[in-house]
Scaffold this active site. Sequence first.
Site, PDB file in Angstrom:
ATOM      1  N   ASP A  79       0.632  -1.299  -0.004  1.00  0.00           N
ATOM      2  CA  ASP A  79      -0.060   0.114  -0.065  1.00  0.00           C
ATOM      3  C   ASP A  79       0.798   1.147   0.078  1.00  0.00           C
ATOM      4  OD1 ASP A  79      -2.132  -1.649  -0.067  1.00  0.00           O
ATOM      5  OD2 ASP A  79      -3.231  -0.593   1.617  1.00  0.00           O
ATOM      6  N   ASN A 111      -2.962  -4.368  -1.213  1.00  0.00           N
ATOM      7  CA  ASN A 111      -4.129  -4.626  -2.182  1.00  0.00           C
ATOM      8  C   ASN A 111      -4.259  -3.280  -3.057  1.00  0.00           C
ATOM      9  OD1 ASN A 111      -4.712  -3.360   0.637  1.00  0.00           O
ATOM     10  ND2 ASN A 111      -6.769  -2.719  -0.343  1.00  0.00           N
ATOM     11  N   HIS A 112      -3.577  -2.300  -2.569  1.00  0.00           N
ATOM     12  CA  HIS A 112      -3.809  -0.955  -3.595  1.00  0.00           C
ATOM     13  C   HIS A 112      -2.709  -1.012  -4.643  1.00  0.00           C
ATOM     14  CE1 HIS A 112      -6.595   1.906  -1.477  1.00  0.00           C
ATOM     15  NE2 HIS A 112      -6.513   1.153  -0.608  1.00  0.00           N
ATOM     16  N   HIS A 158       0.861  -8.169   3.765  1.00  0.00           N
ATOM     17  CA  HIS A 158       0.263  -7.019   3.962  1.00  0.00           C
ATOM     18  C   HIS A 158      -1.104  -7.156   4.705  1.00  0.00           C
ATOM     19  CE1 HIS A 158      -1.580  -3.116   3.006  1.00  0.00           C
ATOM     20  NE2 HIS A 158      -2.776  -3.772   2.569  1.00  0.00           N
ATOM     21  N   HIS A 224      -2.699  -3.095   6.665  1.00  0.00           N
ATOM     22  CA  HIS A 224      -3.693  -3.281   5.899  1.00  0.00           C
ATOM     23  C   HIS A 224      -4.796  -2.441   6.661  1.00  0.00           C
ATOM     24  CE1 HIS A 224      -6.583  -4.635   2.965  1.00  0.00           C
ATOM     25  NE2 HIS A 224      -7.047  -5.539   3.660  1.00  0.00           N
TER      26      HIS A 224
END
Length: 302
Positions: A79, A111-112, A158, A224
Site C-alpha cells: 500500500d 491490495n492497493h 500485507h 492493511h
Amino acid sequence: MNERFVNMTDKVENKKENDKLRKNLEQVTPFLRKDDAVIRLNNKKTLIATDIHGNAGALDFIMDYADKRKVDAWVFLGDYVDKGPESVRVLNTLLELKCKHPKKVFLLRGNHETKDVNQFYEFGASMMAEPDIHSAANSVFENMPTAAILNDSIFCVHGGISGKKDENVKDINKQDSFYYLWNDPCEESGLTPSPRGGKVRRFGPDTVKKFLKNNDLKLIIRGHSTLENGLKFWFDHTLVSLYSSLPYADPELKAAVAIVDGNGTEFCFYRRDDSKKAGFAWEEMTVSLTIPDDSKKKKKEK
C-alpha cells in the site's frame, strides 16, 4: 504568488515525477522478478514499515530513522499508493531504493498495488493523462513478493493468511495472492465473511495458531488496517497489526514501524509535530516483543 504560476509549477513537477516513474518501473522490473514470492531474511537487523499511502514526508522520515538505527534491511508491507497526495513520489523513492539495494530492500505487494483498486483512487486519478505509465506500474506490481519470513520465525504480509486447510508458505505464489493482500484478523474462530465484501475473509485465533504451527513460525506482522496508535496486538501476541503512516493532521494519532533484531522486535512510534522541520517526531516510548528461542529446546529433544 500568482495562482496560475503555482499550477504551472505543479504541472512541471508532476511531469518530472511521472517521467522518472516510467524509467524506474523499467529498471526495477528485473530485480522484482528475481525476488521469490516469499522472501527469507535471516540474521539481519530489519525495519518493517507498511501503508505509506502516498505520504512522501512520512516515508522520508522513516528512512532517515532507519539510517540512524543502522538497519541492514528494509521490508515494506505494501500500500504505497492512494489516499495520500504523493503516490508517484513515494513509488519513485521506493523503486530507486530497491534498484540501489536489491538484496536489502523488499517491497511486498498490498491490495492497493492492484489495478482493481488503484484505478478508483488517487493513483489512478493522477495517471489519467498517463495511461501507459499506470498500466506499466500495475504490471510491475504483479512481480512484487507476497510475503517475507524473518529469522525463520516471523511471517510478514500485507493483509493476512488464507485460512485454507494445511496452509503452507511453500505454496504461496505471486499470481494467486488475493487473500494475503486482503484478509483481516478477528476474534471469531475460523473463517468468516468480511465487511470489505466479495471474497475477502476474516480469520480467527484458531486459524492463526494452526498456520503458525504448520509452518513452524512464531509471529505474524501485517498491515492493511488503519490504526490510531499505529499498533495492535492480537491472539496473545502471536499477530501484530502495524500502520506506519499518519493520514490525518491530528497530533494525538501515532504511527509505528518495527525493527526486528535477532529474536527481539521493537515497535517505535512517531506523531505529527509542526515544531520540527520534518513535521514529525519520534516518541521516546517503544514496545518490545521477544520471541522465545526454541533452538535449545529442540537440541534437548534430539
